[in-house]
Enzyme design. Structure first.
Site, PDB file in Angstrom:
ATOM      1  N   HIS A  13      -3.889  -4.974  -0.469  1.00 33.79           N
ATOM      2  CA  HIS A  13      -3.534  -5.457   0.869  1.00 33.79           C
ATOM      3  C   HIS A  13      -3.600  -6.987   0.903  1.00 33.79           C
ATOM      4  O   HIS A  13      -4.687  -7.530   1.112  1.00 33.79           O
ATOM      5  CB  HIS A  13      -4.490  -4.888   1.909  1.00 33.79           C
ATOM      6  CG  HIS A  13      -4.324  -3.427   2.148  1.00 33.79           C
ATOM      7  ND1 HIS A  13      -3.490  -2.916   3.106  1.00 33.79           N
ATOM      8  CD2 HIS A  13      -4.873  -2.354   1.532  1.00 33.79           C
ATOM      9  CE1 HIS A  13      -3.525  -1.597   3.085  1.00 33.79           C
ATOM     10  NE2 HIS A  13      -4.361  -1.221   2.139  1.00 33.79           N
ATOM     11  N   CYS A  22       0.837  -1.210   0.000  1.00 32.21           N
ATOM     12  CA  CYS A  22       0.000   0.000   0.000  1.00 32.21           C
ATOM     13  C   CYS A  22       0.870   1.258   0.000  1.00 32.21           C
ATOM     14  O   CYS A  22       1.643   1.461  -0.923  1.00 32.21           O
ATOM     15  CB  CYS A  22      -0.984  -0.035   1.162  1.00 32.21           C
ATOM     16  SG  CYS A  22      -2.312   1.174   0.989  1.00 32.21           S
ATOM     17  N   GLU A  70      -2.767  -8.844   3.265  1.00 30.14           N
ATOM     18  CA  GLU A  70      -3.204  -9.246   4.609  1.00 30.14           C
ATOM     19  C   GLU A  70      -4.712  -9.168   4.777  1.00 30.14           C
ATOM     20  O   GLU A  70      -5.253  -9.659   5.757  1.00 30.14           O
ATOM     21  CB  GLU A  70      -2.504  -8.385   5.674  1.00 30.14           C
ATOM     22  CG  GLU A  70      -2.881  -6.918   5.679  1.00 30.14           C
ATOM     23  CD  GLU A  70      -2.162  -6.090   4.622  1.00 30.14           C
ATOM     24  OE1 GLU A  70      -1.403  -6.682   3.819  1.00 30.14           O
ATOM     25  OE2 GLU A  70      -2.368  -4.875   4.573  1.00 30.14           O
TER      26      GLU A  70
END
Lengths: 252, 223
Positions: free
Chosen positions: B198, B85, B200
């Site tokens: 992202h 990001c 995650e």
């Protein structure tokens, strides 16, 4: 293209996920981690946790839940309900939330949204708007769980919140919430057309066509529902397949 | 035993990145550390550079953390670096966001989406930030990149951003995403790999990407 999102909402009270109608007759709906995992496996795009705990003391009980879910479920988590100050954002983000939703506190002090978004970024600041038909062709913003009419125009308020740094609007129709009669489409359309940030439609989903209508007719970027999933009426997977078959871009 | 360091320099929510890397490392002999100490950076075999919030704050905190020089040395020495990001945007030379200089590890700039008043194919408005799941189309020149192992082309990943990378060298683009036009959603060059999305927050495929990073040995990387 960017997929439209389907977001199941989990109501949390005193550290447990509950379900009920209009907050009456609450029943235990199961273990929050287990529910979150199930929805994730079924393809939920995000999860929203709404803390409906009435007391300030009880609120901290949501932190261990968010921690436990965030350690096992790797999709975005939003937490709302009783968020009052910038320090609450830090606590919730530290617990593993990705976005934090303000409601009444933003009405009481709109600069709070500016302060929170300056500090943590607009991407994690959601403003929840509870709107009710004012009988004059518009919608008023209500706070305190829909009990207090602020007199604010919902569409103008959404624009104000965007200007203060809100990264997303969670829009609930108080008239439709709990009715299973479908989203308030004109309200959703009016707000979605008025702001540049994403709008999540909420309140009233009773069947899968309602999800399609919220996006197609209401112009929502995401749709949120609770009871149709908790009651086992439909799985997330079924809902997304239905949306896809209606021509909506969804992640499957 | 090798070590991956998730850089925590005080910006936003780095916990989710650390947790996902931890999950990805389960069952492997990789130790996951979180911190910003220069000694930690020097001792680590791999570095994850997350970033969230405003670019200027991220750059300022990164410099103040004391980790900046150690990270730049590590990258020069060939250690694998993964930017995520704003951690990706920081790798470029400059961002339009608050007119902020970046690290300049990759030539190019970071620009804001200019989508006001434009409509998507289905008739809905383009919103900024782009928030949600979008398709990641792998660049032809990087299909065999070890970071893409097990990642099918066109898979959905989770995005939240108002600014995007515009690298100067087309060959640095490892993947693109369409949002009012194609933009670079992943960059790759030597021992650097970075994503705008992202991992995650991108469920199984996101974890797969972190798992790939934990075993990625680009040429010139320390063992």
């Amino acid at each position: 293209m960017l997929a439209k999102r389907l977001i199941p909402c989990l109501d949390v009270k005193d550290g447990r996920v509950v379900k009920g109608i209009n907050f009456v007759g609450l029943r235990d709906a199961g273990d929050p981690v287990e529910i979150a995992r199930r929805y994730n496996e079924q393809g939920a795009d995000e999860l929203t946790f709404l803390d409906i705990t009435a007391t300030h003391e009880g609120r901290d009980l949501i932190l261990p839940i968010i921690e436990a879910v965030a350690a096992q479920v790797f999709i975005p988590l939003t937490v709302g309900g009783g968020v009052r100050e910038v320090a609450d954002v830090r606590r919730l983000l530290n617990a593993g939330a990705d976005k934090v939703s303000f409601n009444s506190a933003a009405v009481a002090r709109p600069e709070l949204i500016r302060e929170a978004s300056d500090k943590y970024g607009s991407q994690c600041i959601v403003v929840a708007i509870d709107a009710k038909d004012n009988g004059l062709g518009g919608w008023n913003v209500f706070t305190h769980g829909g009990r207090k009419d602020t007199g604010l125009d919902a569409v103008a308020w959404a624009q104000t919140m965007q200007a203060q740094g809100a990264g997303e609007i969670l829009l609930t129709s108080m008239d439709r919430d709990g009715t299973r009669a479908g989203f308030n489409v004109p309200l959703t359309r009016a707000v979605s057309d008025a702001v540049d940030v994403p709008v999540i439609a909420s309140g009233g989903v009773g069947n899968l066509q309602h999800l399609v209508d919220g996006i197609r007719l209401g112009g929502a970027d995401a749709v949120l529902a609770a009871s149709i999933f908790h009651d086992g009426q439909h799985s997330i997977g079924e809902a997304k397949a239905f949306m896809r078959d209606a021509g909506i871009a969804v992640r499957l | 035993m090798s070590t991956v360091l998730v850089l925590d320099y005080g910006m936003g929510n780095l916990r989710s990145v650390a947790q996902a890397v931890q999950e990805a490392a389960k069952g492997s002999d990789v130790r996951v550390e979180v911190g910003h100490d220069p000694d930690q950076v020097r001792a680590a075999d791999r570095i994850v550079l997350p970033g969230q919030g405003a670019m200027r704050d991220c750059m300022a905190h990164f410099a103040q953390s004391g980790a900046r020089e150690a990270v730049l040395s590590a990258v020069t020495a060939g250690k694998p670096l993964m930017g995520v990001c704003v951690g990706m945007q920081m790798l470029l030379e400059h961002s339009e966001e608050q007119d902020t200089p970046g690290l300049g590890l990759l030539p190019g700039r970071v620009r804001r989406f200019q989508l006001a008043g434009r409509y998507q194919a289905d008739g809905s408005r383009f919103k900024v930030p782009q928030m949600g799941w979008n398709r990641v189309d792998l660049a032809a020149g990087h299909l065999g990149h070890p970071m893409w192992a097990g990642i099918p082309g066109g898979a959905y990943f989770y995005f939240v951003h108002s600014y995007y990378a515009a690298p100067s060298r087309p060959e640095d683009v490892a993947a693109t995403t369409d949002y009012g036009g194609a933009f670079a959603c992943a960059l790759a060059r030597d021992n650097i790999f970075a994503t705008q999305f992202h991992p995650e927050k991108s469920a199984e495929l996101g974890l797969r990407l972190y798992r790939n990073f934990l075993t990625w040995n680009p040429q010139g990387a320390s063992p």
